[in-house]
Write an enzyme that holds these catalytic residues in place. Structure first.
Site, PDB file in Angstrom:
ATOM      1  N   GLU A 189      -2.894   7.760  -5.031  1.00 17.49           N
ATOM      2  CA  GLU A 189      -3.331   7.215  -6.322  1.00 17.49           C
ATOM      3  C   GLU A 189      -4.819   7.461  -6.608  1.00 17.49           C
ATOM      4  OE1 GLU A 189      -2.251   3.071  -5.918  1.00 17.49           O
ATOM      5  OE2 GLU A 189      -4.240   2.505  -5.186  1.00 17.49           O
TER       6      GLU A 189
ATOM      7  N   ARG B 286       0.851  -1.188   0.000  1.00 16.68           N
ATOM      8  CA  ARG B 286       0.000   0.000   0.000  1.00 16.68           C
ATOM      9  C   ARG B 286       0.889   1.242   0.000  1.00 16.68           C
ATOM     10  NH1 ARG B 286      -3.298  -2.675  -1.745  1.00 16.68           N
ATOM     11  NH2 ARG B 286      -5.325  -3.285  -0.947  1.00 16.68           N
TER      12      ARG B 286
ATOM     13  N   HIS C  67      -1.189  -0.013  -9.945  1.00 19.02           N
ATOM     14  CA  HIS C  67      -1.944  -0.943  -9.098  1.00 19.02           C
ATOM     15  C   HIS C  67      -2.482  -2.133  -9.922  1.00 19.02           C
ATOM     16  CE1 HIS C  67      -4.000  -0.991  -4.932  1.00 19.02           C
ATOM     17  NE2 HIS C  67      -3.812  -2.234  -5.366  1.00 19.02           N
TER      18      HIS C  67
HETATM   19  P1  NAD Z   1      -1.426 -11.402   4.853  1.00 21.96           P
HETATM   20  O1  NAD Z   1      -2.411 -10.949   5.861  1.00 21.96           O
HETATM   21  O2  NAD Z   1      -1.406 -12.828   4.431  1.00 21.96           O
HETATM   22  O3  NAD Z   1       0.056 -11.035   5.341  1.00 21.96           O
HETATM   23  C1  NAD Z   1       0.417  -9.803   5.868  1.00 21.96           C
HETATM   24  C2  NAD Z   1       1.611 -10.039   6.787  1.00 21.96           C
HETATM   25  O4  NAD Z   1       2.127  -8.763   7.187  1.00 21.96           O
HETATM   26  C3  NAD Z   1       1.247 -10.805   8.069  1.00 21.96           C
HETATM   27  O5  NAD Z   1       2.152 -11.877   8.237  1.00 21.96           O
HETATM   28  C4  NAD Z   1       1.401  -9.754   9.165  1.00 21.96           C
HETATM   29  O6  NAD Z   1       1.838 -10.305  10.393  1.00 21.96           O
HETATM   30  C5  NAD Z   1       2.462  -8.850   8.565  1.00 21.96           C
HETATM   31  N1  NAD Z   1       2.503  -7.498   9.110  1.00 21.96           N
HETATM   32  C6  NAD Z   1       1.479  -6.717   9.543  1.00 21.96           C
HETATM   33  N2  NAD Z   1       1.968  -5.516   9.927  1.00 21.96           N
HETATM   34  C7  NAD Z   1       3.304  -5.555   9.739  1.00 21.96           C
HETATM   35  C8  NAD Z   1       4.355  -4.625   9.944  1.00 21.96           C
HETATM   36  N3  NAD Z   1       4.132  -3.403  10.428  1.00 21.96           N
HETATM   37  N4  NAD Z   1       5.625  -5.020   9.644  1.00 21.96           N
HETATM   38  C9  NAD Z   1       5.870  -6.255   9.164  1.00 21.96           C
HETATM   39  N5  NAD Z   1       4.914  -7.162   8.942  1.00 21.96           N
HETATM   40  C10 NAD Z   1       3.651  -6.817   9.214  1.00 21.96           C
HETATM   41  O7  NAD Z   1      -1.648 -10.431   3.615  1.00 21.96           O
HETATM   42  P2  NAD Z   1      -1.246 -10.704   2.104  1.00 21.96           P
HETATM   43  O8  NAD Z   1      -2.367 -11.400   1.413  1.00 21.96           O
HETATM   44  O9  NAD Z   1       0.127 -11.273   2.070  1.00 21.96           O
HETATM   45  O10 NAD Z   1      -1.239  -9.194   1.552  1.00 21.96           O
HETATM   46  C11 NAD Z   1      -0.280  -8.252   2.012  1.00 21.96           C
HETATM   47  C12 NAD Z   1      -0.640  -6.873   1.511  1.00 21.96           C
HETATM   48  O11 NAD Z   1      -0.504  -6.807   0.096  1.00 21.96           O
HETATM   49  C13 NAD Z   1      -2.127  -6.492   1.722  1.00 21.96           C
HETATM   50  O12 NAD Z   1      -2.339  -6.000   3.012  1.00 21.96           O
HETATM   51  C14 NAD Z   1      -2.349  -5.431   0.674  1.00 21.96           C
HETATM   52  O13 NAD Z   1      -2.048  -4.180   1.252  1.00 21.96           O
HETATM   53  C15 NAD Z   1      -1.311  -5.748  -0.404  1.00 21.96           C
HETATM   54  N6  NAD Z   1      -1.913  -6.183  -1.682  1.00 21.96           N
HETATM   55  C16 NAD Z   1      -1.576  -5.518  -2.814  1.00 21.96           C
HETATM   56  C17 NAD Z   1      -2.109  -5.891  -4.038  1.00 21.96           C
HETATM   57  C18 NAD Z   1      -1.736  -5.184  -5.325  1.00 21.96           C
HETATM   58  O14 NAD Z   1      -2.386  -5.402  -6.354  1.00 21.96           O
HETATM   59  N7  NAD Z   1      -0.706  -4.372  -5.340  1.00 21.96           N
HETATM   60  C19 NAD Z   1      -3.009  -6.961  -4.096  1.00 21.96           C
HETATM   61  C20 NAD Z   1      -3.322  -7.644  -2.910  1.00 21.96           C
HETATM   62  C21 NAD Z   1      -2.767  -7.245  -1.714  1.00 21.96           C
END
Ligand code: NAD
Length: 338
Positions: free
Chosen positions: A262, A233, A294
């Protein structure tokens, strides 16, 4: 069961047709987002199927309940656009698609990291003006690099496994440590991640605590020439601080799929129009900055899973009363874990 889909893209139409037909459900398709202006069209439907651009606040929830809608299903992972407390108060069930394809985002991330270390954008820009000299194009090899991953959830784990195939040295930061990743890398404290890595990759959610995790101060802890890759994000990174560090050469390259401001332009055609954001436009013009709008999630597999899983969510609710992808309010979540 009658479902109305909002924010439908062209390539989703056939999937919606086949997905609903599987269960004998009736459906209607709308390309616009659900809002106050068009909410009357939900009358007579049991379920609304939405995307993250449909903001479901208390007023919308009340109107949906009045119209007889029983399910609000979002065909994406994020839930920030839903007022979960209001939805719970009105007794509407809700669900999402938490894991449509971590590989899609992970592969995009690896692509950006490789593009950054091989100076890919500079090469493309030079080729476009028929400048085929090699000076300034020397790249680096992933196997010689230390890569830090912030957040080793579904996507972070996948990126780690892909990068380990390249032989990169991997360091991780997450409050939860996954045993299965400890064979291919080491969990360290955040400070160490900043100090030791050549590439920093972000796969954590944006929270109040990690807003601008990368700012002027943390950048100073990073190695000279640090490469930043953000597919999580935009708000995780203070973009202005990164621009300043790029300009003085401290940041070597910045590749990002998400940008903190964005909303002003995403999914719009801004050709021949001004974008009134000098930080962003400056970044776009730099040959060591790579931006994708994105799109990290956007693969055929992910789109299929978003549509099909969101329809299965309704089927599960209808047939068992429960859904594995139910989105709970914080209070409900705490109650369930005692
Ligand atoms: P997930 O919930 O499986 O994993 C997130 C991980 O981040 C967890 O292990 C959590 O413990 C860890 N975490 C939380 N806060 C943290 C911090 N401050 N420092 C370090 N680690 C931390 O989520 P996911 O499915 O792996 O998705 C991760 C992120 O990817 C989503 O939250 C979303 O923002 C982003 N995303 C982006 C797109 C895109 O198209 N660019 C698409 C999907 C998701």
């Amino acid at each position: 069961m009658k479902i109305i889909f909002f924010g439908v893209r062209e390539e989703e139409k056939a999937l919606i047709k086949s997905g609903t037909e599987n269960y004998g459900y009736e459906y209607a398709i709308r390309c616009d987002y659900l809002s106050k202006e068009n909410i009357n069209c939900t009358k007579g439907f049991d379920a609304v199927n939405i995307v993250v651009n449909c903001i479901i606040d208390q007023t919308i929830v009340a109107k949906l309940a009045e119209n007889g809608v029983r399910y609000i299903i979002t065909r994406a992972a994020g839930t920030n656009h839903l007022d979960l407390n209001a939805i719970a108060r009105y007794g509407i069930k809700t669900a999402n698609v938490p894991s449509y394809s971590p590989n899609a985002i992970a592969e995009h991330t690896v692509m950006l990291a490789l593009a950054a270390i091989r100076k890919f954008k500079r090469q493309i820009m030079q080729n476009q003006i028929k400048d085929f000299r090699i000076k300034g194009l020397m790249g680096m090899e992933m196997r010689n690099m230390t890569v830090g991953i912030v957040g080793t959830g579904r996507i972070g784990e996948c990126t780690a496994k892909l990068l380990s195939g390249f032989g990169a040295k991997l360091l991780f930061y997450d409050q939860y440590r996954k045993k299965e990743l400890q064979d291919i890398g080491n969990y360290v404290e955040l400070e160490k991640l900043f100090n030791k890595c050549d590439i920093l990759i972000f796969h954590c959610p944006l929270t109040k605590e990690n807003y601008h995790m990368i700012d002027k101060k943390s950048l100073e802890k990073c190695k000279n020439g640090i490469i930043l890759v953000n597919c999580a994000r935009g708000g995780i990174i203070d973009t202005e601080a990164v621009l300043e560090a790029l300009e003085r050469g401290h940041v070597g390259s910045f590749a990002f799929d998400v940008y903190e401001k964005e909303e002003a332009f995403i999914r719009q055609n801004k050709q021949n129009q001004m974008i009134e954001d000098s930080v962003f436009t400056k970044l776009l013009s730099m040959d060591n900055v790579i931006y994708t709008a994105h799109t990290a999630f956007y693969t055929d597999e992910a789109v299929f899973n978003m549509v099909y899983t969101s329809i299965e969510d309704i089927y599960m609710y209808e047939n068992t009363g429960n859904c594995v992808n139910e989105i709970r309010t914080m209070r409900e979540h705490k109650r369930s874990i005692g």
